[in-house]
Write a protein that holds these residues in place. Structure first.
Motif, PDB file in Angstrom:
ATOM      1  N   UNK A  93     -10.042 -13.359   9.092  1.00 22.18           N
ATOM      2  CA  UNK A  93      -8.867 -14.193   9.363  1.00 22.18           C
ATOM      3  C   UNK A  93      -7.991 -14.387   8.133  1.00 22.18           C
ATOM      4  N   UNK A  94      -8.292 -13.682   7.054  1.00 22.07           N
ATOM      5  CA  UNK A  94      -7.575 -13.849   5.792  1.00 22.07           C
ATOM      6  C   UNK A  94      -6.759 -12.604   5.462  1.00 22.07           C
ATOM      7  N   UNK A  95      -5.691 -12.811   4.706  1.00 25.38           N
ATOM      8  CA  UNK A  95      -4.858 -11.713   4.235  1.00 25.38           C
ATOM      9  C   UNK A  95      -4.845 -11.741   2.721  1.00 25.38           C
ATOM     10  N   UNK A  96      -5.044 -10.567   2.113  1.00 27.03           N
ATOM     11  CA  UNK A  96      -5.077 -10.461   0.658  1.00 27.03           C
ATOM     12  C   UNK A  96      -4.095  -9.399   0.195  1.00 27.03           C
ATOM     13  N   UNK A  97      -3.562  -9.604  -0.988  1.00 30.38           N
ATOM     14  CA  UNK A  97      -2.717  -8.607  -1.638  1.00 30.38           C
ATOM     15  C   UNK A  97      -3.555  -7.930  -2.714  1.00 30.38           C
ATOM     16  N   UNK A  98      -3.669  -6.616  -2.621  1.00 32.64           N
ATOM     17  CA  UNK A  98      -4.431  -5.851  -3.602  1.00 32.64           C
ATOM     18  C   UNK A  98      -3.519  -4.857  -4.298  1.00 32.64           C
ATOM     19  N   UNK A  99      -3.821  -4.604  -5.551  1.00 40.23           N
ATOM     20  CA  UNK A  99      -3.153  -3.515  -6.254  1.00 40.23           C
ATOM     21  C   UNK A  99      -3.807  -2.217  -5.807  1.00 40.23           C
ATOM     22  N   UNK A 100      -3.097  -1.130  -5.968  1.00 45.89           N
ATOM     23  CA  UNK A 100      -3.579   0.162  -5.493  1.00 45.89           C
ATOM     24  C   UNK A 100      -4.911   0.539  -6.134  1.00 45.89           C
ATOM     25  N   UNK A 101      -5.070   0.293  -7.441  1.00 45.06           N
ATOM     26  CA  UNK A 101      -6.317   0.673  -8.103  1.00 45.06           C
ATOM     27  C   UNK A 101      -7.494  -0.169  -7.605  1.00 45.06           C
ATOM     28  N   UNK A 102      -7.234  -1.394  -7.169  1.00 43.59           N
ATOM     29  CA  UNK A 102      -8.297  -2.223  -6.593  1.00 43.59           C
ATOM     30  C   UNK A 102      -8.712  -1.672  -5.225  1.00 43.59           C
ATOM     31  N   UNK A 103      -7.724  -1.331  -4.416  1.00 42.39           N
ATOM     32  CA  UNK A 103      -8.001  -0.794  -3.086  1.00 42.39           C
ATOM     33  C   UNK A 103      -8.728   0.546  -3.155  1.00 42.39           C
ATOM     34  N   UNK A 104      -8.507   1.293  -4.230  1.00 42.58           N
ATOM     35  CA  UNK A 104      -9.161   2.602  -4.383  1.00 42.58           C
ATOM     36  C   UNK A 104     -10.667   2.473  -4.582  1.00 42.58           C
ATOM     37  N   UNK A 105     -11.160   1.299  -4.882  1.00 44.85           N
ATOM     38  CA  UNK A 105     -12.601   1.086  -5.063  1.00 44.85           C
ATOM     39  C   UNK A 105     -13.332   0.892  -3.741  1.00 44.85           C
ATOM     40  N   UNK A 106     -12.576   0.672  -2.658  1.00 48.19           N
ATOM     41  CA  UNK A 106     -13.161   0.361  -1.358  1.00 48.19           C
ATOM     42  C   UNK A 106     -13.168   1.622  -0.479  1.00 48.19           C
ATOM     43  N   UNK A 107     -14.367   2.135  -0.187  1.00 46.73           N
ATOM     44  CA  UNK A 107     -14.503   3.286   0.721  1.00 46.73           C
ATOM     45  C   UNK A 107     -14.540   2.752   2.151  1.00 46.73           C
ATOM     46  N   UNK A 108     -13.790   3.409   3.033  1.00 47.04           N
ATOM     47  CA  UNK A 108     -13.676   2.937   4.408  1.00 47.04           C
ATOM     48  C   UNK A 108     -13.862   4.077   5.398  1.00 47.04           C
TER      49      UNK A 108
END
Length: 88
Positions: free
Chosen positions: A70-85
């Protein structure tokens, strides 16, 4: 036989697409990568969690607006690159 979509990183997910978190990798050790991975997991980026890419900022596509639960977060691109989906 159906094949699952290949794993990608969160920074490459298209706007409006949903996915499931598979893994959060630590970043470079000299950049505090273990702390960043822990922070992302504390925010809800844990294996099995459903996420959705809401929007990319302009110009340059940063920050990324990601919905987790239920939450929304703002991530920088390099942070998002750490998350495998696993895209849905």
């Amino acid at each position: 036989m159906t094949h699952a979509a290949p794993l990608i990183t969160l920074d490459t997910l298209k706007v409006g697409a949903s996915a499931t978190v598979v893994h959060v990798a630590p970043g470079a050790a000299d950049d505090g990568g273990v702390h960043l991975a822990r922070r992302l997991m504390e925010l809800g980026f844990v294996p099995g969690e459903k996420i959705r890419m809401l929007k990319r900022g302009m110009p340059g596509g940063e920050p990324l607006a990601i919905k987790v639960g239920n939450s929304t977060f703002a991530l920088r691109r390099f942070e998002a690159a750490l998350v495998s989906i696993q895209p849905e």
